[in-house]
Design a protein around this motif. Structure first.
Motif, PDB file in Angstrom:
ATOM      1  N   TRP A   1       0.846  -1.191   0.000  1.00 32.41           N
ATOM      2  CA  TRP A   1       0.000   0.000   0.000  1.00 32.41           C
ATOM      3  C   TRP A   1       0.882   1.242   0.000  1.00 32.41           C
ATOM      4  N   HIS A   2       0.394   2.301  -0.607  1.00 35.10           N
ATOM      5  CA  HIS A   2       1.194   3.510  -0.779  1.00 35.10           C
ATOM      6  C   HIS A   2       1.638   4.107   0.565  1.00 35.10           C
TER       7      HIS A   2
ATOM      8  N   GLN B   1      -3.867   6.505  -3.127  1.00 35.97           N
ATOM      9  CA  GLN B   1      -4.825   5.620  -2.464  1.00 35.97           C
ATOM     10  C   GLN B   1      -6.200   5.702  -3.124  1.00 35.97           C
TER      11      GLN B   1
END
Length: 362
Positions: free
Chosen positions: A186-187, A270
């Motif tokens: 995830w970023h 996101q």
């Protein structure tokens, strides 16, 4: 049921731990994705492959949930494709070799007895192209893993509805392993799937979808398969069409994928993942409902229409071209109304203007 929960939990935890452990060796060996703004290690796919194979093998060897011949062939062929992808991560193999190797592996898993020779040959090409399309999704943080989790659950539900326990458990394990990997993807991503993991995931999903839909009517089967893989297919078609219209080589990379264009429209990293994950969920849900007979076959036309509309809309987003000069009025240009050319930067240059431009009237 209990084994499915235990297998999913074990896959999730093992993938999360192994991905974290493989990050440092990947950085030390220089196995990083340099297409991003910062080098990201590429061994996350190795964690997904090892965990998926280990948990599925444990269930089969223990006799709790035998995989069966279909799932065993799928897992073996997908593992071979993963090895080919790992070679591409290490030695930068050309795309044509990856596509050819994936097609050979697909030819070993397509059920020709139920599809027929012609449809089977088309299925081989489709599996190879979908695997390549999933690899194309691994260009942004969290995109490939999120779409893969949603797709794995959808195809697994189709397999369970057809009483294909082996493929259903295998896809459940894959989805859980991808979820554990996403903890690190995830970023901002700390590790990526690489060609190893993305090709393994795409091949396993596409091959399982073909096996699940084998024996059904051809037209309806094509619609369901496209709905189950709508996001990666749309991304691949958008990229190829965009590069063709721009006169760019098809093999030349660029910021022209779905996530790139959504970012150009103002979404955060996101936010782009959430939008693409939501689109994948809607398309996969339609495919599952059509496969199980809850809705009619024409429902897949809504997915095709939505994909086409989104593609045409995002095709208008400017993603190519060098910085250009635009003519615009500059404050304080004077009474003569002189128009100064102002250099317009692109997001790829990553330039920020931190102070107002002042023009002195001489």
């Amino acid at each position: 049921m209990l084994y499915g929960i235990a297998a999913a939990t074990a896959s999730f935890l093992l993938a999360a731990v192994l991905a974290a452990l493989l990050r440092a060796p990947a950085l030390r060996l220089g196995l990083v994705d340099r297409r991003r703004r910062r080098p990201v290690p590429l061994l996350g796919g190795v964690a997904v492959v090892l965990v998926t194979g280990l948990v599925a093998w444990a269930g089969d060897r223990s006799g709790v949930v035998p995989l069966g011949p279909v799932a065993v062939r799928l897992l073996a062929a997908a593992s071979a494709v993963a090895v080919l992808g790992l070679a591409a991560d290490v030695w930068r193999l050309r795309r044509r070799w990856l596509l050819a190797g994936t097609a050979v592996a697909a030819a070993c898993v397509v059920p020709y007895g139920e599809t027929g020779p012609v449809a089977g040959a088309v299925a081989v090409g489709w599996v190879a192209l979908v695997a390549a399309a999933f690899r194309g999704l691994d260009h942004a943080d969290g995109v490939a893993g999120t779409v893969g989790v949603v797709t794995a659950f959808g195809i697994g539900a189709c397999a369970a509805a057809g009483l294909m326990d082996g493929p259903a458990v295998l896809l459940l394990v894959l989805a859980a392993a991808l979820a554990g990997f996403l903890l690190h993807n995830w970023h901002p991503a700390r590790i990526a799937l690489g060609a190893c993991g993305s090709l393994f995931m795409g091949f396993l999903l596409a091959g399982a979808a073909v096996s699940v839909r084998a024996g059904y009517e051809t037209g309806g089967g094509v619609g369901v398969l496209c709905a189950l893989t709508a996001v990666p297919v749309t991304d691949a078609v958008l990229v190829l069409l965009s590069r063709r219209l721009a006169g760019r080589p098809l093999a030349r990379g660029g910021p022209d994928h779905l996530a790139h264009r959504l970012r150009r429209l103002g979404l955060t990293a996101q936010g782009a993942v959430v939008v693409l994950g939501g689109a994948a969920l809607c398309a996969v849900l339609v495919g599952v409902l059509v496969h199980t007979g809850r809705v009619g076959g024409p429902a897949v036309l809504w997915v095709a229409g939505g994909s086409a509309a989104g593609m045409l809309g995002l095709l208008r987003v400017r993603v190519y071209g060098p910085p250009r000069l635009r003519r615009g009025a500059v404050a304080g240009a004077g009474r003569a109304g002189v128009i100064f050319p102002v250099r317009q930067t692109t997001s790829a240059e990553n330039v920020q203007v931190r102070a107002p431009l002042r023009v002195r009237n001489g």
